[in-house]
Design a protein around this motif. Structure first.
Motif, PDB file in Angstrom:
ATOM      1  N   ALA A  85       0.807  -1.219   0.000  1.00 54.66           N
ATOM      2  CA  ALA A  85       0.000   0.000   0.000  1.00 54.66           C
ATOM      3  C   ALA A  85       0.845   1.277   0.000  1.00 54.66           C
ATOM      4  O   ALA A  85       0.318   2.366  -0.176  1.00 54.66           O
ATOM      5  CB  ALA A  85      -0.923   0.006   1.226  1.00 54.66           C
ATOM      6  N   LEU A  86       2.139   1.144   0.203  1.00 56.62           N
ATOM      7  CA  LEU A  86       3.012   2.314   0.319  1.00 56.62           C
ATOM      8  C   LEU A  86       3.437   2.853  -1.037  1.00 56.62           C
ATOM      9  O   LEU A  86       3.434   2.136  -2.030  1.00 56.62           O
ATOM     10  CB  LEU A  86       4.264   1.937   1.124  1.00 56.62           C
ATOM     11  CG  LEU A  86       4.035   1.442   2.545  1.00 56.62           C
ATOM     12  CD1 LEU A  86       5.355   0.973   3.152  1.00 56.62           C
ATOM     13  CD2 LEU A  86       3.384   2.522   3.401  1.00 56.62           C
ATOM     14  N   THR A  87       3.847   4.123  -1.034  1.00 55.48           N
ATOM     15  CA  THR A  87       4.465   4.696  -2.229  1.00 55.48           C
ATOM     16  C   THR A  87       5.810   4.005  -2.430  1.00 55.48           C
ATOM     17  O   THR A  87       6.367   3.439  -1.477  1.00 55.48           O
ATOM     18  CB  THR A  87       4.693   6.208  -2.064  1.00 55.48           C
ATOM     19  OG1 THR A  87       5.598   6.421  -0.981  1.00 55.48           O
ATOM     20  CG2 THR A  87       3.390   6.959  -1.832  1.00 55.48           C
ATOM     21  N   PRO A  88       6.374   4.047  -3.631  1.00 61.59           N
ATOM     22  CA  PRO A  88       7.686   3.406  -3.847  1.00 61.59           C
ATOM     23  C   PRO A  88       8.763   3.942  -2.898  1.00 61.59           C
ATOM     24  O   PRO A  88       9.571   3.167  -2.378  1.00 61.59           O
ATOM     25  CB  PRO A  88       8.003   3.734  -5.304  1.00 61.59           C
ATOM     26  CG  PRO A  88       6.666   3.889  -5.944  1.00 61.59           C
ATOM     27  CD  PRO A  88       5.799   4.531  -4.885  1.00 61.59           C
ATOM     28  N   GLU A  89       8.764   5.250  -2.652  1.00 62.65           N
ATOM     29  CA  GLU A  89       9.774   5.803  -1.755  1.00 62.65           C
ATOM     30  C   GLU A  89       9.563   5.341  -0.310  1.00 62.65           C
ATOM     31  O   GLU A  89      10.530   5.059   0.397  1.00 62.65           O
ATOM     32  CB  GLU A  89       9.845   7.336  -1.858  1.00 62.65           C
ATOM     33  CG  GLU A  89       8.555   8.063  -1.621  1.00 62.65           C
ATOM     34  CD  GLU A  89       7.685   8.297  -2.863  1.00 62.65           C
ATOM     35  OE1 GLU A  89       7.746   7.524  -3.837  1.00 62.65           O
ATOM     36  OE2 GLU A  89       6.906   9.264  -2.837  1.00 62.65           O
TER      37      GLU A  89
END
Length: 112
Positions: A27-31
């Motif tokens: 669910a996280l952004t790539p960064e």
């Protein structure tokens, strides 16, 4: 209200309350996923040495919140909110597209 926020309102729990590390990471952004990976490896190594999962559990809880906010608002809104959090103390101005804290809490179904 989004489906994720509605889900929390009905059950009283975040949809990520029991999320596995893999579900959180997805669910996280790539960064943020890269930050999660670095922290996860360091915490698991330390937990292995200390035979204590407390730090791992605390970190998972914090990342569950990030995953929830990201999934509710989308990656771009989440990034905009972070940018605002970084610049607002210096400038006093909210980033374009950033939402006020009260609005975010309302959308997440959190109490005032």
């Amino acid at each position: 209200m989004t489906a994720a926020a509605a889900s929390q309102s009905r059950s009283g729990r975040s949809p990520f309350a029991d999320a596995s590390p893999a579900r959180i990471r997805a669910a996280l952004t790539p960064e943020d996923a890269a930050s999660f990976d670095r922290q996860w490896r360091a915490l698991m190594a330390r937990a292995t040495e200390q035979l204590d999962l407390t730090e791992v559990q605390d970190a998972l809880e914090a990342w569950r919140q990030v995953a929830w906010v990201t999934s509710v608002h989308g990656a771009e809104t989440y990034r905009t909110t972070l940018a605002s959090a970084r610049t607002r103390p210096r400038t006093g101005e909210r980033a374009v597209g950033a939402v006020p804290w009260a609005q975010l809490k309302a959308e997440l179904g959190l109490p005032e």
